[in-house]
Design an enzyme around this catalytic site. Structure first.
Site, short mmCIF file in Angstrom:
data_model
loop_
_atom_site.label_atom_id
_atom_site.label_comp_id
_atom_site.label_asym_id
_atom_site.label_seq_id
_atom_site.Cartn_x
_atom_site.Cartn_y
_atom_site.Cartn_z
N ASP A 42 0.85 -1.20 0.00
CA ASP A 42 0.00 0.00 0.00
C ASP A 42 0.88 1.25 0.00
O ASP A 42 0.40 2.37 -0.09
CB ASP A 42 -1.02 -0.01 1.15
N SER A 43 2.21 1.03 0.04
CA SER A 43 3.15 2.13 -0.20
C SER A 43 2.90 2.74 -1.57
O SER A 43 3.42 3.82 -1.87
CB SER A 43 4.61 1.62 -0.11
N ASP A 81 -0.94 -6.39 -0.09
CA ASP A 81 -0.93 -5.65 1.17
C ASP A 81 -2.33 -5.07 1.40
O ASP A 81 -2.82 -4.31 0.56
CB ASP A 81 0.09 -4.51 1.02
N LYS A 111 -0.84 -9.49 3.22
CA LYS A 111 -0.10 -8.95 4.37
C LYS A 111 -1.02 -8.01 5.14
O LYS A 111 -1.74 -7.22 4.52
CB LYS A 111 1.16 -8.19 3.93
N GLU A 113 -1.00 -5.13 8.29
CA GLU A 113 -0.30 -4.37 9.33
C GLU A 113 -0.90 -4.83 10.65
O GLU A 113 -2.10 -4.74 10.86
CB GLU A 113 -0.45 -2.87 9.09
N GLU A 179 9.54 -3.57 10.64
CA GLU A 179 9.90 -2.28 10.02
C GLU A 179 10.40 -1.28 11.06
O GLU A 179 9.74 -1.05 12.08
CB GLU A 179 8.67 -1.72 9.27
O1 KIV Z 1 3.54 -1.03 1.75
C1 KIV Z 1 4.68 -1.48 1.70
O2 KIV Z 1 5.40 -1.36 0.70
C2 KIV Z 1 5.17 -2.18 2.88
C3 KIV Z 1 6.63 -2.55 2.91
C4 KIV Z 1 7.47 -1.36 3.01
C5 KIV Z 1 6.93 -3.55 3.96
O3 KIV Z 1 4.45 -2.44 3.78
#
Ligand code: KIV
Length: 269
Positions: A42-43, A81, A111, A113, A179
Site C-alpha cells: 500500500d506504499s 498488502d 499482508k 499491518e 519495520e
Molecule cells: O507497503 C509497503 O510497501 C510495505 C513494505 C514497506 C513492507 O508495507
C-alpha cells in the site's frame, strides 16, 4: 507456483529478497531478476499514486494493482498488502476482502499491518487457506498515532513486539515483516520465531529484506533513511524525455522510418 512453504524453507538457509511492485511491467522486470517475493504494497499511496501517506489507498485500487502484478510475475510469490480499514473492523468483511485478492486477482498471500487486533483474524484467514504475512514495528497505516519514527526503542514496546511476533506465529502467520525497529530487537525476534522475518530498517539479522521499488531504483523524490538507492531511474527517465522533446522540437522526430505514405493519396488536393 511458489508456495509459502518454499519461502519458509529458505529461512536461515539463504536470504529472502522481497521488493514492491505496483504494475505488470515492473513486476515482470522484478520477477525476471529472481526476487523471491513481490509485495503489492500500500506504499503505492506515496510511491506512485501521489498521496502523502498510505491511508487513502482503496481496496479497488489494491485489487487492480494486484491483478496487474500477478499477470506480470511468473515465479515470485505475490503478496497483496491489505489497505487501511479493508480489514480489522468486521471479521466477515475482512475475510471477503482478503479472499478477493487470491480468488479474483491472483495473489498468493496477503499482508496485514498487525497488532493485538489481527491475531484472531490471522488464524481465521490461515484456516481458510489465505496465507497471511504479519507486519510489526512501524506500521505506516498508524502514522497518525506513531509518525514515521523508529519504533520499539524502549524495553516495554520491544517486549510487546516479541510477544506479538510469537502470537502471530501461533495464529499461523507464514512470515513477519519488521519495520524500523532496532537491529538487536529484530535479531531477537528472528531467534524467537520459526517463521521467516523480513526486515526493512531492521538490520541485517532478519531472514530477508524488503524495500520499496521506487526507492531501490532511484525513482522516488525522497526516501526513508533506511532505504538505499541502487540506480538513477528518475535521472534516466528525465534524460529520455528531454531527448524526445528536443527531437520533436528540432524536427528530427518523427523520421522516415516512423512514417508511411500511400502513393494514391499524393494528389488528393
Ligand atoms: O507497503 C509497503 O510497501 C510495505 C513494505 C514497506 C513492507 O508495507
Amino acid at each position: 507456483m511458489p508456495t509459502v512453504r518454499d519461502l519458509q524453507a529458505m529461512a536461515g538457509e539463504e536470504p529472502i529478497t522481497m521488493l514492491t511492485a505496483y504494475d505488470a511491467v515492473t513486476a515482470s522486470i522484478v520477477d525476471d531478476t529472481g526476487v523471491d517475493v513481490i509485495l503489492v504494497g500500500d506504499s503505492m499511496g506515496n510511491a506512485v499514486l501521489g498521496h502523502d501517506d498510505t491511508l487513502p489507498v482503496t481496496l479497488d485500487e489494491m485489487a487492480s494493482r494486484v491483478g496487474a502484478v500477478a499477470r506480470g510475475a511468473d515465479d515470485a510469490l505475490v503478496v497483496a498488502d491489505m489497505p487501511f480499514l479493508s480489514f480489522g473492523a468486521d471479521e466477515s468483511e475482512s475475510i471477503q476482502n482478503c479472499g478477493r485478492m487470491l480468488k479474483e486477482e491472483g495473489a498468493n498471500a496477503v499482508k496485514l499491518e498487525s497488532g493485538p487486533h489481527t491475531v484472531e483474524l490471522t488464524e481465521r484467514l490461515t484456516d481458510l487457506g489465505i496465507p497471511t504475512m504479519a507486519h510489526l514495528g512501524l506500521t505506516p497505516q498508524s502514522v497518525n498515532q506513531t509518525g514515521y519514527t523508529r519504533q520499539a526503542t524502549g524495553r516495554e514496546e520491544a517486549e510487546e513486539i516479541v510477544d506479538l511476533a510469537r502470537e502471530h506465529e501461533d495464529a499461523g502467520a507464514f512470515a513477519l515483516v519488521l519495520e524500523h525497529i532496532p537491529a538487536n530487537l529484530a535479531a531477537q525476534v528472528t531467534e524467537a520465531v520459526d517463521i521467516p522475518t523480513i526486515g526493512i530498517g531492521a538490520g541485517g539479522d532478519c531472514d530477508g529484506q524488503v524495500l520499496v521499488f521506487t526507492d531501490v531504483v532511484g525513482l522516488s523524490e525522497s526516501s526513508p533513511p533506511f532505504a538505499e538507492q541502487f540506480g538513477d531511474v528518475r535521472g534516466e527517465v528525465a534524460d529520455a524525455v528531454d531527448e524526445y522533446i528536443d527531437a520533436v522540437e528540432s524536427g528530427e522526430f518523427p523520421g522516415e522510418s516512423h512514417s508511411h505514405t500511400e502513393e494514391e493519396l499524393d494528389d488528393l488536393y
